[in-house]
Design a protein around this motif. Structure first.
Motif, PDB file in Angstrom:
ATOM      1  N   ASP A  90      16.939 -13.781  -2.540  1.00 54.98           N
ATOM      2  CA  ASP A  90      15.763 -13.519  -1.704  1.00 54.98           C
ATOM      3  C   ASP A  90      15.866 -12.145  -1.035  1.00 54.98           C
ATOM      4  O   ASP A  90      14.880 -11.401  -0.975  1.00 54.98           O
ATOM      5  CB  ASP A  90      15.616 -14.612  -0.637  1.00 54.98           C
ATOM      6  N   ARG A  91      17.065 -11.826  -0.517  1.00 54.53           N
ATOM      7  CA  ARG A  91      17.241 -10.523   0.135  1.00 54.53           C
ATOM      8  C   ARG A  91      17.103  -9.380  -0.860  1.00 54.53           C
ATOM      9  O   ARG A  91      16.483  -8.352  -0.565  1.00 54.53           O
ATOM     10  CB  ARG A  91      18.609 -10.471   0.826  1.00 54.53           C
ATOM     11  N   LEU A  92      17.686  -9.561  -2.056  1.00 55.60           N
ATOM     12  CA  LEU A  92      17.590  -8.518  -3.072  1.00 55.60           C
ATOM     13  C   LEU A  92      16.150  -8.343  -3.568  1.00 55.60           C
ATOM     14  O   LEU A  92      15.709  -7.227  -3.829  1.00 55.60           O
ATOM     15  CB  LEU A  92      18.518  -8.831  -4.252  1.00 55.60           C
ATOM     16  N   THR A  93      15.442  -9.466  -3.681  1.00 55.30           N
ATOM     17  CA  THR A  93      14.043  -9.392  -4.101  1.00 55.30           C
ATOM     18  C   THR A  93      13.212  -8.635  -3.073  1.00 55.30           C
ATOM     19  O   THR A  93      12.387  -7.780  -3.424  1.00 55.30           O
ATOM     20  CB  THR A  93      13.468 -10.804  -4.305  1.00 55.30           C
ATOM     21  N   ALA A  94      13.440  -8.935  -1.790  1.00 53.76           N
ATOM     22  CA  ALA A  94      12.722  -8.230  -0.732  1.00 53.76           C
ATOM     23  C   ALA A  94      13.079  -6.752  -0.726  1.00 53.76           C
ATOM     24  O   ALA A  94      12.213  -5.884  -0.541  1.00 53.76           O
ATOM     25  CB  ALA A  94      13.045  -8.862   0.627  1.00 53.76           C
ATOM     26  N   GLN A  95      14.360  -6.449  -0.961  1.00 58.84           N
ATOM     27  CA  GLN A  95      14.798  -5.049  -0.998  1.00 58.84           C
ATOM     28  C   GLN A  95      14.166  -4.320  -2.180  1.00 58.84           C
ATOM     29  O   GLN A  95      13.711  -3.181  -2.050  1.00 58.84           O
ATOM     30  CB  GLN A  95      16.321  -4.999  -1.093  1.00 58.84           C
ATOM     31  N   ARG A  96      14.132  -4.988  -3.335  1.00 58.37           N
ATOM     32  CA  ARG A  96      13.499  -4.367  -4.508  1.00 58.37           C
ATOM     33  C   ARG A  96      12.020  -4.118  -4.262  1.00 58.37           C
ATOM     34  O   ARG A  96      11.496  -3.038  -4.594  1.00 58.37           O
ATOM     35  CB  ARG A  96      13.669  -5.291  -5.726  1.00 58.37           C
ATOM     36  N   ASP A  97      11.330  -5.096  -3.659  1.00 60.27           N
ATOM     37  CA  ASP A  97       9.899  -4.924  -3.376  1.00 60.27           C
ATOM     38  C   ASP A  97       9.670  -3.755  -2.429  1.00 60.27           C
ATOM     39  O   ASP A  97       8.702  -3.005  -2.572  1.00 60.27           O
ATOM     40  CB  ASP A  97       9.322  -6.210  -2.780  1.00 60.27           C
ATOM     41  N   LEU A  98      10.571  -3.597  -1.445  1.00 65.42           N
ATOM     42  CA  LEU A  98      10.459  -2.488  -0.506  1.00 65.42           C
ATOM     43  C   LEU A  98      10.639  -1.156  -1.219  1.00 65.42           C
ATOM     44  O   LEU A  98       9.886  -0.204  -0.992  1.00 65.42           O
ATOM     45  CB  LEU A  98      11.501  -2.640   0.600  1.00 65.42           C
ATOM     46  N   VAL A  99      11.636  -1.088  -2.103  1.00 65.08           N
ATOM     47  CA  VAL A  99      11.884   0.145  -2.864  1.00 65.08           C
ATOM     48  C   VAL A  99      10.674   0.483  -3.734  1.00 65.08           C
ATOM     49  O   VAL A  99      10.228   1.647  -3.787  1.00 65.08           O
ATOM     50  CB  VAL A  99      13.150   0.000  -3.729  1.00 65.08           C
ATOM     51  N   LEU A 100      10.122  -0.508  -4.409  1.00 64.30           N
ATOM     52  CA  LEU A 100       8.960  -0.274  -5.268  1.00 64.30           C
ATOM     53  C   LEU A 100       7.752   0.174  -4.447  1.00 64.30           C
ATOM     54  O   LEU A 100       6.970   1.024  -4.879  1.00 64.30           O
ATOM     55  CB  LEU A 100       8.625  -1.546  -6.053  1.00 64.30           C
ATOM     56  N   ARG A 101       7.610  -0.410  -3.263  1.00 66.17           N
ATOM     57  CA  ARG A 101       6.489  -0.049  -2.395  1.00 66.17           C
ATOM     58  C   ARG A 101       6.599   1.395  -1.931  1.00 66.17           C
ATOM     59  O   ARG A 101       5.619   2.153  -1.958  1.00 66.17           O
ATOM     60  CB  ARG A 101       6.466  -0.993  -1.194  1.00 66.17           C
ATOM     61  N   LEU A 102       7.802   1.792  -1.522  1.00 68.88           N
ATOM     62  CA  LEU A 102       8.006   3.174  -1.084  1.00 68.88           C
ATOM     63  C   LEU A 102       7.819   4.143  -2.244  1.00 68.88           C
ATOM     64  O   LEU A 102       7.250   5.222  -2.081  1.00 68.88           O
ATOM     65  CB  LEU A 102       9.402   3.323  -0.482  1.00 68.88           C
ATOM     66  N   ARG A 103       8.308   3.752  -3.429  1.00 69.19           N
ATOM     67  CA  ARG A 103       8.163   4.625  -4.593  1.00 69.19           C
ATOM     68  C   ARG A 103       6.695   4.802  -4.954  1.00 69.19           C
ATOM     69  O   ARG A 103       6.249   5.906  -5.294  1.00 69.19           O
ATOM     70  CB  ARG A 103       8.941   4.053  -5.780  1.00 69.19           C
ATOM     71  N   ALA A 104       5.924   3.705  -4.899  1.00 67.36           N
ATOM     72  CA  ALA A 104       4.495   3.786  -5.228  1.00 67.36           C
ATOM     73  C   ALA A 104       3.753   4.685  -4.250  1.00 67.36           C
ATOM     74  O   ALA A 104       2.760   5.329  -4.600  1.00 67.36           O
ATOM     75  CB  ALA A 104       3.886   2.384  -5.226  1.00 67.36           C
ATOM     76  N   GLN A 105       4.236   4.732  -3.004  1.00 66.45           N
ATOM     77  CA  GLN A 105       3.599   5.559  -1.978  1.00 66.45           C
ATOM     78  C   GLN A 105       4.173   6.971  -1.941  1.00 66.45           C
ATOM     79  O   GLN A 105       3.744   7.791  -1.132  1.00 66.45           O
ATOM     80  CB  GLN A 105       3.783   4.896  -0.603  1.00 66.45           C
ATOM     81  N   ASN A 106       5.144   7.233  -2.819  1.00 68.34           N
ATOM     82  CA  ASN A 106       5.831   8.529  -2.843  1.00 68.34           C
ATOM     83  C   ASN A 106       6.354   8.888  -1.456  1.00 68.34           C
ATOM     84  O   ASN A 106       6.236  10.028  -0.992  1.00 68.34           O
ATOM     85  CB  ASN A 106       4.884   9.626  -3.341  1.00 68.34           C
ATOM     86  N   ALA A 107       6.926   7.880  -0.792  1.00 67.69           N
ATOM     87  CA  ALA A 107       7.378   8.037   0.585  1.00 67.69           C
ATOM     88  C   ALA A 107       8.887   8.199   0.637  1.00 67.69           C
ATOM     89  O   ALA A 107       9.612   7.735  -0.249  1.00 67.69           O
ATOM     90  CB  ALA A 107       6.966   6.823   1.415  1.00 67.69           C
ATOM     91  N   ALA A 108       9.354   8.853   1.689  1.00 73.41           N
ATOM     92  CA  ALA A 108      10.797   8.977   1.911  1.00 73.41           C
ATOM     93  C   ALA A 108      11.376   7.597   2.185  1.00 73.41           C
ATOM     94  O   ALA A 108      10.729   6.759   2.828  1.00 73.41           O
ATOM     95  CB  ALA A 108      11.071   9.915   3.082  1.00 73.41           C
ATOM     96  N   PRO A 109      12.591   7.334   1.727  1.00 72.24           N
ATOM     97  CA  PRO A 109      13.160   5.986   1.876  1.00 72.24           C
ATOM     98  C   PRO A 109      13.444   5.578   3.311  1.00 72.24           C
ATOM     99  O   PRO A 109      13.644   4.393   3.575  1.00 72.24           O
ATOM    100  CB  PRO A 109      14.462   6.054   1.053  1.00 72.24           C
ATOM    101  N   ASP A 110      13.478   6.524   4.249  1.00 72.39           N
ATOM    102  CA  ASP A 110      13.760   6.155   5.636  1.00 72.39           C
ATOM    103  C   ASP A 110      12.489   5.913   6.446  1.00 72.39           C
ATOM    104  O   ASP A 110      12.564   5.595   7.639  1.00 72.39           O
ATOM    105  CB  ASP A 110      14.609   7.237   6.320  1.00 72.39           C
ATOM    106  N   LEU A 111      11.314   6.046   5.827  1.00 76.17           N
ATOM    107  CA  LEU A 111      10.067   5.819   6.549  1.00 76.17           C
ATOM    108  C   LEU A 111       9.719   4.333   6.572  1.00 76.17           C
ATOM    109  O   LEU A 111       9.977   3.612   5.602  1.00 76.17           O
ATOM    110  CB  LEU A 111       8.923   6.579   5.883  1.00 76.17           C
ATOM    111  N   PRO A 112       9.112   3.863   7.669  1.00 75.11           N
ATOM    112  CA  PRO A 112       8.609   2.488   7.684  1.00 75.11           C
ATOM    113  C   PRO A 112       7.528   2.336   6.616  1.00 75.11           C
ATOM    114  O   PRO A 112       6.543   3.088   6.632  1.00 75.11           O
ATOM    115  CB  PRO A 112       8.017   2.340   9.096  1.00 75.11           C
ATOM    116  N   PRO A 113       7.675   1.423   5.687  1.00 78.39           N
ATOM    117  CA  PRO A 113       6.694   1.327   4.594  1.00 78.39           C
ATOM    118  C   PRO A 113       5.289   1.021   5.085  1.00 78.39           C
ATOM    119  O   PRO A 113       4.307   1.407   4.450  1.00 78.39           O
ATOM    120  CB  PRO A 113       7.248   0.182   3.727  1.00 78.39           C
TER     121      PRO A 113
END
Length: 255
Positions: A90-113
């Motif tokens: 569950d934690r890894l799935t949430a982390q992956r979703d967060l990474v994909l969300r930031l990538r889709a937004q072309n956002a820096a990884p330290d920004l609040p998604p």
């Protein structure tokens, strides 16, 4: 057989064997007259069992009871492991979703998604590197200070100021604020304050309950400390004036 042969037959490394000895899951034979330790098929079976237990996620410290007592039922332990693995998934799935969300937004990884889409609007506005860094750091700080409960309110505020109707005025204010410095006159600072209040107060009123400001009341000192470190005197003066006006009812302020 010697340690190297045991390691080869079991499919582990000699270093792993030494670790098994250290944690106490594999007995360490005495050295023979030739100076080498000698292992037998029973040691091989035990090492293979250790590998099997490790493959399902059982930690070495939990193995002795399973290895040494045939009456021990591993079902309860497997149930605990299954629950732990489910939590990890569950934690890894949430982390992956967060990474994909930031990538889709072309956002820096330290920004609040939650804020990344709205910060992107201002990132393309041609603000100075100093102001862009200020905006980014402040957003990270605010998101942390409001916490999970306050984030929806902060997100609503960022969403509102980045709309097509509000964003141009907000960007213009940001540029004017960036230009404030030692050479700025008091009338220039006052004009900026008036423009800021005229633009931002209606946006805050639209959000009705002022939850963002309420959530930050207890952390005002941290925000002040940050702005003191990164802003010049005239910019700090402007922010102090803005805070004073926004804290004053409309019927009492100078606007």
């Amino acid at each position: 057989m010697r340690s190297g042969e045991l390691a080869r037959l079991a499919g582990v490394t000699v270093r792993a064997l030494r670790h098994y000895h250290q944690v106490g899951v594999l007995a360490e034979p005495e050295r023979g007259s030739n100076g080498y330790r000698s292992y037998d098929v029973h040691d091989l079976i035990r090492v293979v069992r250790i590998k099997r237990l490790a493959s399902v996620g059982i930690p070495l410290e939990r193995m002795p009871a399973l290895l040494d007592d045939a009456a021990v039922d591993g079902g309860e332990l497997l149930e605990v492991l299954a629950a732990e693995l489910t939590g990890q998934i569950d934690r890894l799935t949430a982390q992956r979703d967060l990474v994909l969300r930031l990538r889709a937004q072309n956002a820096a990884p330290d920004l609040p998604p939650e804020l990344a889409p709205f910060l992107a609007v201002f990132a393309t506005a041609g603000l100075s590197p100093h102001l862009a860094r200020l905006d980014r750091d402040q957003s990270v700080l605010l998101a942390h200070l409001v916490g999970v409960d306050g984030m929806p309110h902060l997100e609503r505020f960022y969403q509102r100021i980045s709309t097509s109707t509000a964003a141009p005025a907000v960007v213009d204010l940001a540029r004017r604020f960036d230009r404030l410095g030692p050479d700025s006159t008091e009338p220039e600072v006052t004009a900026f304050v008036d423009s800021f209040v005229a633009t931002v107060r209606p946006l805050l009123d639209e959000l009705a309950d002022g939850s963002v400001l309420h959530d930050l009341n207890g952390a005002a000192g941290l925000v002040d400390e940050y702005t003191t470190d990164v802003l010049n005197e005239q910019q700090r003066h402007a922010l102090t004036s803005i805070a004073a006006v926004l804290d004053t009812p409309v019927s009492e302020d100078r606007t």
